[in-house]
Design a protein around this motif. Structure first.
Motif, PDB file in Angstrom:
ATOM      1  N   SER A  28      11.745 -31.299   2.075  1.00 34.85           N
ATOM      2  CA  SER A  28      12.332 -31.097   0.753  1.00 34.85           C
ATOM      3  C   SER A  28      12.569 -32.417   0.048  1.00 34.85           C
ATOM      4  O   SER A  28      12.819 -33.435   0.678  1.00 34.85           O
ATOM      5  CB  SER A  28      13.680 -30.379   0.880  1.00 34.85           C
ATOM      6  OG  SER A  28      13.502 -29.072   1.335  1.00 34.85           O
ATOM      7  N   ALA A  29      12.514 -32.353  -1.266  1.00 38.61           N
ATOM      8  CA  ALA A  29      12.990 -33.456  -2.084  1.00 38.61           C
ATOM      9  C   ALA A  29      14.514 -33.360  -2.080  1.00 38.61           C
ATOM     10  O   ALA A  29      15.070 -32.287  -1.846  1.00 38.61           O
ATOM     11  CB  ALA A  29      12.447 -33.329  -3.496  1.00 38.61           C
ATOM     12  N   GLU A  30      15.170 -34.462  -2.344  1.00 36.25           N
ATOM     13  CA  GLU A  30      16.630 -34.445  -2.425  1.00 36.25           C
ATOM     14  C   GLU A  30      17.049 -34.567  -3.878  1.00 36.25           C
ATOM     15  O   GLU A  30      16.539 -35.412  -4.604  1.00 36.25           O
ATOM     16  CB  GLU A  30      17.221 -35.583  -1.598  1.00 36.25           C
ATOM     17  CG  GLU A  30      16.960 -35.433  -0.117  1.00 36.25           C
ATOM     18  CD  GLU A  30      17.485 -36.615   0.681  1.00 36.25           C
ATOM     19  OE1 GLU A  30      18.074 -37.545   0.094  1.00 36.25           O
ATOM     20  OE2 GLU A  30      17.288 -36.602   1.889  1.00 36.25           O
ATOM     21  N   GLY A  31      17.955 -33.723  -4.289  1.00 35.97           N
ATOM     22  CA  GLY A  31      18.473 -33.781  -5.646  1.00 35.97           C
ATOM     23  C   GLY A  31      18.162 -32.519  -6.437  1.00 35.97           C
ATOM     24  O   GLY A  31      17.831 -31.474  -5.876  1.00 35.97           O
ATOM     25  N   TYR A  32      18.264 -32.654  -7.748  1.00 35.14           N
ATOM     26  CA  TYR A  32      18.092 -31.515  -8.654  1.00 35.14           C
ATOM     27  C   TYR A  32      16.944 -31.771  -9.633  1.00 35.14           C
ATOM     28  O   TYR A  32      16.754 -32.897 -10.091  1.00 35.14           O
ATOM     29  CB  TYR A  32      19.357 -31.272  -9.469  1.00 35.14           C
ATOM     30  CG  TYR A  32      20.512 -30.762  -8.654  1.00 35.14           C
ATOM     31  CD1 TYR A  32      20.768 -29.403  -8.569  1.00 35.14           C
ATOM     32  CD2 TYR A  32      21.353 -31.636  -7.977  1.00 35.14           C
ATOM     33  CE1 TYR A  32      21.829 -28.924  -7.825  1.00 35.14           C
ATOM     34  CE2 TYR A  32      22.416 -31.174  -7.228  1.00 35.14           C
ATOM     35  CZ  TYR A  32      22.656 -29.814  -7.153  1.00 35.14           C
ATOM     36  OH  TYR A  32      23.708 -29.347  -6.411  1.00 35.14           O
ATOM     37  N   PHE A  33      16.223 -30.710  -9.949  1.00 31.36           N
ATOM     38  CA  PHE A  33      15.225 -30.735 -11.010  1.00 31.36           C
ATOM     39  C   PHE A  33      15.736 -29.773 -12.075  1.00 31.36           C
ATOM     40  O   PHE A  33      15.825 -28.570 -11.843  1.00 31.36           O
ATOM     41  CB  PHE A  33      13.860 -30.299 -10.482  1.00 31.36           C
ATOM     42  CG  PHE A  33      12.796 -30.326 -11.536  1.00 31.36           C
ATOM     43  CD1 PHE A  33      12.167 -31.510 -11.870  1.00 31.36           C
ATOM     44  CD2 PHE A  33      12.432 -29.168 -12.208  1.00 31.36           C
ATOM     45  CE1 PHE A  33      11.200 -31.546 -12.865  1.00 31.36           C
ATOM     46  CE2 PHE A  33      11.465 -29.179 -13.190  1.00 31.36           C
ATOM     47  CZ  PHE A  33      10.843 -30.384 -13.522  1.00 31.36           C
ATOM     48  N   TYR A  34      16.126 -30.323 -13.238  1.00 31.84           N
ATOM     49  CA  TYR A  34      16.690 -29.519 -14.319  1.00 31.84           C
ATOM     50  C   TYR A  34      15.608 -29.181 -15.337  1.00 31.84           C
ATOM     51  O   TYR A  34      14.758 -30.006 -15.646  1.00 31.84           O
ATOM     52  CB  TYR A  34      17.794 -30.299 -15.031  1.00 31.84           C
ATOM     53  CG  TYR A  34      18.962 -30.656 -14.161  1.00 31.84           C
ATOM     54  CD1 TYR A  34      19.972 -29.740 -13.907  1.00 31.84           C
ATOM     55  CD2 TYR A  34      19.052 -31.924 -13.590  1.00 31.84           C
ATOM     56  CE1 TYR A  34      21.044 -30.076 -13.104  1.00 31.84           C
ATOM     57  CE2 TYR A  34      20.127 -32.269 -12.779  1.00 31.84           C
ATOM     58  CZ  TYR A  34      21.119 -31.339 -12.536  1.00 31.84           C
ATOM     59  OH  TYR A  34      22.183 -31.676 -11.740  1.00 31.84           O
ATOM     60  N   TYR A  35      15.673 -27.976 -15.885  1.00 31.54           N
ATOM     61  CA  TYR A  35      14.744 -27.569 -16.931  1.00 31.54           C
ATOM     62  C   TYR A  35      15.438 -26.535 -17.814  1.00 31.54           C
ATOM     63  O   TYR A  35      16.449 -25.950 -17.435  1.00 31.54           O
ATOM     64  CB  TYR A  35      13.442 -27.000 -16.339  1.00 31.54           C
ATOM     65  CG  TYR A  35      13.649 -25.783 -15.475  1.00 31.54           C
ATOM     66  CD1 TYR A  35      13.487 -24.503 -15.990  1.00 31.54           C
ATOM     67  CD2 TYR A  35      14.022 -25.909 -14.136  1.00 31.54           C
ATOM     68  CE1 TYR A  35      13.693 -23.385 -15.199  1.00 31.54           C
ATOM     69  CE2 TYR A  35      14.228 -24.799 -13.345  1.00 31.54           C
ATOM     70  CZ  TYR A  35      14.063 -23.542 -13.875  1.00 31.54           C
ATOM     71  OH  TYR A  35      14.272 -22.433 -13.093  1.00 31.54           O
ATOM     72  N   VAL A  41      20.058 -23.965 -19.453  1.00 30.15           N
ATOM     73  CA  VAL A  41      19.704 -24.967 -18.447  1.00 30.15           C
ATOM     74  C   VAL A  41      19.650 -24.308 -17.071  1.00 30.15           C
ATOM     75  O   VAL A  41      20.577 -23.603 -16.662  1.00 30.15           O
ATOM     76  CB  VAL A  41      20.711 -26.134 -18.437  1.00 30.15           C
ATOM     77  CG1 VAL A  41      20.382 -27.122 -17.328  1.00 30.15           C
ATOM     78  CG2 VAL A  41      20.721 -26.831 -19.783  1.00 30.15           C
ATOM     79  N   GLN A  42      18.542 -24.521 -16.394  1.00 29.05           N
ATOM     80  CA  GLN A  42      18.322 -24.013 -15.035  1.00 29.05           C
ATOM     81  C   GLN A  42      18.093 -25.219 -14.122  1.00 29.05           C
ATOM     82  O   GLN A  42      17.882 -26.334 -14.614  1.00 29.05           O
ATOM     83  CB  GLN A  42      17.081 -23.123 -14.995  1.00 29.05           C
ATOM     84  CG  GLN A  42      17.053 -22.004 -15.992  1.00 29.05           C
ATOM     85  CD  GLN A  42      17.900 -20.830 -15.548  1.00 29.05           C
ATOM     86  OE1 GLN A  42      18.155 -20.635 -14.375  1.00 29.05           O
ATOM     87  NE2 GLN A  42      18.338 -20.030 -16.507  1.00 29.05           N
ATOM     88  N   TYR A  43      18.078 -25.004 -12.820  1.00 33.60           N
ATOM     89  CA  TYR A  43      17.764 -26.108 -11.912  1.00 33.60           C
ATOM     90  C   TYR A  43      17.186 -25.594 -10.599  1.00 33.60           C
ATOM     91  O   TYR A  43      17.364 -24.430 -10.236  1.00 33.60           O
ATOM     92  CB  TYR A  43      18.994 -26.983 -11.637  1.00 33.60           C
ATOM     93  CG  TYR A  43      20.109 -26.282 -10.905  1.00 33.60           C
ATOM     94  CD1 TYR A  43      20.128 -26.206  -9.511  1.00 33.60           C
ATOM     95  CD2 TYR A  43      21.154 -25.687 -11.617  1.00 33.60           C
ATOM     96  CE1 TYR A  43      21.151 -25.562  -8.847  1.00 33.60           C
ATOM     97  CE2 TYR A  43      22.177 -25.041 -10.955  1.00 33.60           C
ATOM     98  CZ  TYR A  43      22.182 -24.992  -9.570  1.00 33.60           C
ATOM     99  OH  TYR A  43      23.196 -24.348  -8.912  1.00 33.60           O
TER     100      TYR A  43
END
Length: 102
Positions: A28-35, A41-43
């Motif tokens: 996994s990547a670490e952190g959040y991807f916001y869109y 706003v979702q993530y």
């Protein structure tokens, strides 16, 4: 005999470490991807790498993960990405899917 047992234990521990370390699609990547979708706003939290996430995004997008995100104008993550977002990038963009690489 004691030395053989110690070597065997060390080899077993090393094998267990290799088998339990995330690789491939399970990492996994670490952190959040916001869109943004429909002004909301979702993530995605800690997105898996090498997995295509179908999203109907149409606004502010921020890559707050430690991996590069590739945005696509189709839901299968096929072809050339329409946008490449490095960690920390933030943009206004419309996309159908996102894919993260290690």
């Amino acid at each position: 005999m004691r030395r053989k047992s110690t070597l065997l234990s060390a080899a077993t521990a090393a094998l267990a470490l290799v088998l339990l370390t995330p690789t491939g699609a399970s990492a996994s990547a670490e952190g959040y991807f916001y869109y943004t979708t429909k002004n909301k706003v979702q993530y995605i939290k800690d997105p898996h790498v090498e997995e295509c996430y179908k999203r109907d995004a149409d606004g502010h997008t921020e890559n707050a993960t430690n991996k590069t995100a590739y945005l696509y104008d189709n839901t299968q993550c096929h072809g050339t990405p329409i946008e490449t977002m490095h960690p920390g990038d933030s943009e206004q963009v419309q996309f159908q899917a996102v894919y993260f690489l290690r």
